[in-house]
Scaffold this active site. Structure first.
Site, short mmCIF file in Angstrom:
data_model
loop_
_atom_site.label_atom_id
_atom_site.label_comp_id
_atom_site.label_asym_id
_atom_site.label_seq_id
_atom_site.Cartn_x
_atom_site.Cartn_y
_atom_site.Cartn_z
N LYS A 270 34.94 47.41 20.44
CA LYS A 270 34.46 48.08 21.64
C LYS A 270 34.55 49.59 21.43
CE LYS A 270 34.46 46.48 26.39
NZ LYS A 270 35.22 45.83 27.49
N GLU A 355 36.63 34.03 39.83
CA GLU A 355 36.86 34.31 41.25
C GLU A 355 37.17 33.04 42.04
OE1 GLU A 355 34.34 37.60 39.58
OE2 GLU A 355 34.22 35.41 39.53
N ARG A 383 31.16 35.07 44.92
CA ARG A 383 31.28 33.98 43.94
C ARG A 383 32.35 32.97 44.34
NH1 ARG A 383 29.35 35.90 38.58
NH2 ARG A 383 31.00 34.69 37.60
#
Length: 614
Positions: A270, A355, A383
């Site tokens: 990253k 979630e 969600r």
């Protein structure tokens, strides 16, 4: 620019470097997602070399890592307008470009989309001509929806190539056993060659020898990251170096020609190419403008954010009450929960991008006598809607939902605006909804939620509250009680949450125009203070309602539904909530201006309406 498919490997590597430099230049000046998209650049260049974005569905999970894709598809110059109002989106958006197959802004949808696309391709008799190509990060693999899709894909065997971008760090550190499996460091060439040779040998061995060879092959597979996928019926290749262009191209070409569902496991860094950002978990995921040389932020602080205030207050309460626990879904810093996870690691959890699990897992804790807080963005709580209904509210359990990023969030745009939580939570029985108007009442809201005996939810905006603290005394919440901030006036302005700040700002501007307005802080949208509202119908005939939420199913709608018919006949209610549309990305003030929601715009409209009505 030369056609990418005609480029040599060194030319492709140079192109990837140019793309990274372009991303870094624009994001350092304007902000955006940085480390994820820098890390994915080589993968995306290889995708465009091997596949054809004009016909193959390119599906980027979340899609904040797709900047290189935008730059490769006729948006090099337009990239200068990234995330600006009227400019290009920070996510894939089909209305922006035919090369963007699908809207994406929430995690873990890509494999389901690939299954749907593969079904359509088969029904259109286009297999062999088109193939869905997915890029999904290791953090997104913590969501159950991915495995629902992989389960069907492995059973149906639709051709698809799924590139698992494994950088060992989603927005926050990946959570759980799956991420550890995916990050296993066994080199792939040995296993792939061994698997191929074993399968060939099995065809010629007698049964007993074939059985032993098969068990040996399975034993080797048990210690590779591929077992998870191969047991689901998917082919697995990897791990490979996600920055080795030659290896990437060779592997993707192999995967394409297999005509099966294939997982290509690529390990990347990253922030690749920008040393300052390499190796960090959260800081460089989404950034404001910064100095490229030093990495220092150029964004001026506007004081303590609502998120900070929530986190600090909850930490203070948790120090005194060990029944207080909490959860977040891959957003520890974004929700203020990181402070609590560090201070009380046994009582506060980040469950990853899950979630639904986050919500449901707090139910038993509440049942066992604890006081759970679910800290989550408005857009992501969508969600977990069924879990709020079925696993919390139906049981009437005292779980508190701290809803961050309520209202317009700015540059993230349509997929992230927190417009709907009032409407979708208001319909749920047993759930109490309230909201603070400023920093002082936000602290009181956390205190109130900590003691509340049944399910509740309170909302607050990204960044700072609109109403400055101290202008009005911060008084404790009382169930279903509204509060007048300004009692006298010709008209009534009703605010909820951050909408109170907008109402006060409008009242200030109306005063300059010679119009006096009373201001009522609703405080609760469920239950409403019907006594105050009914009595107000005798005093004010013109009501104007403000909240940072959708008009449909919103605060004005709740008021109109609750008042007696004879009371409604006495008044005229007008809402300055969000119209029935998805709200575009851009600087929050510019977005609000486009919607006619700046205080000066609203005041002008009200003055005009009053003049017409006499």
């Amino acid at each position: 620019m030369k056609n990418i498919k005609q480029m040599s490997v060194p030319e492709l590597e140079a192109l990837a470097q140019r793309i990274r430099e372009r991303i870094l230049d624009v994001v350092s000046r304007q902000g955006g997602h940085l480390s994820s998209t820098l890390g994915a650049t080589d993968l995306i260049v290889a995708m465009h070399y091997v596949f054809d974005a004009r016909k193959d569905p390119f599906l980027f999970d979340v899609s904040h890592q797709a900047y290189a894709h935008k730059l490769l598809t006729d948006r090099w110059d337009a990239f200068e307008t990234l995330r600006q109002f009227g400019g290009i989106s920070g996510y894939t958006k089909p209305s922006e470009s035919p090369y963007d197959y699908y809207v994406a802004g929430h995690s873990s949808t890509s494999v389901s989309l690939a299954v749907g696309a593969a079904k359509a391709i088969r029904l259109r008799n286009e297999e062999g001509e088109r193939i869905p190509v997915v890029m999904i990060g290791d953090g997104a693999m913590s969501a159950g929806m991915v495995y629902e899709a992989l389960n069907e894909l492995g059973d149906r065997k639709y051709p698809a190539v799924i590139i698992l971008n494994d950088n060992e760090m989603s927005i926050a550190k990946p959570i759980g056993a799956i991420s550890r499996i995916l990050s296993h460091a066994m080199a792939s060439p040995f296993y792939q060659k061994f698997k191929e040779r074993t399968e060939k040998m099995l065809d010629h061995f007698p049964d007993s020898a074939a059985y032993m060879a098969k068990r040996l092959e399975e034993g080797i597979r048990m210690i590779t990251p591929g077992i998870l996928f191969e047991e689901m019926g998917l082919e697995y290749i990897g791990p490979i170096d996600g920055h080795d262009m030659e290896q990437l191209i060779e592997t993707l070409e192999t995967a394409r020609e297999m005509h099966k569902p294939v997982i290509v496991h690529a390990q990347t860094v990253k922030g690749k190419g920008y040393k300052i950002a390499e190796g960090y978990f959260e800081h460089w995921h989404g950034v404001g403008p910064f100095d490229k040389e030093s990495g220092e932020s150029l964004k001026k602080s506007n004081g303590r954010s609502a998120t900070q205030i929530f986190g600090e207050k909850l930490c203070e309460l948790a120090e005194k009450d060990d029944r207080i626990v909490g959860v977040t879904a891959a957003m520890p810093s974004g929700t203020g929960m990181k402070l609590l996870m560090e201070r009380f690691p046994d009582r506060f959890w980040d469950v990853g991008i899950a979630e639904q699990h986050a919500v449901t897992s707090m139910g038993p804790l509440a049942k066992e006598g604890f006081k759970p807080f679910v800290a989550i963005y408005s857009t992501f709580l969508q969600r977990g809607f069924d879990q709020v209904v079925h696993d919390i509210a139906l049981m009437n359990l005292p779980v508190a939902f701290a809803i961050d990023r309520a209202g317009i969030v700015g540059e993230d745009g349509e997929t992230h605006q927190g417009a709907f939580d009032i409407g979708y939570l208001r319909i749920i029985p047993n759930l109490t909804l309230f909201a603070p108007r400023d920093n002082g009442t936000l602290e009181l809201a956390v205190e109130y939620a900590a003691k509340f005996p049944t399910p509740c939810a309170f909302r607050y905006p990204r960044g700072s509250m609109m109403l400055e603290s101290g202008r009005y005394e911060a008084t404790p919440f009382e169930l279903g009680k509204a509060e007048y901030l300004e009692k006298e006036g010709e008209i009534l302005l009703i605010g909820y949450g951050n909408g109170v700040g907008r109402a006060v700002a409008v009242a200030d501007r109306l005063r300059e125009e010679g119009v006096r307005a009373a201001v009522l802080d609703l405080r609760f949208v469920k239950p409403l203070d019907l006594r105050k509202l009914e009595s107000a119908t005798a005093k004010f005939s013109r009501w104007f309602v403000f909240s940072d939420g959708a008009k449909m199913g919103g605060v004005a709608s709740a008021i109109a539904e609750a008042l007696m018919p004879e009371s409604l006949e006495k008044i005229e209610i007008e809402s300055f909530e969000y119209e029935d549309r998805f709200i575009p990305h851009g600087n929050t003030k510019l977005v609000e201006e486009s919607m006619g929601l700046l205080p000066e715009q609203i005041a002008k409209k009200i003055v005009g309406k009053l003049a017409v009505s006499g």
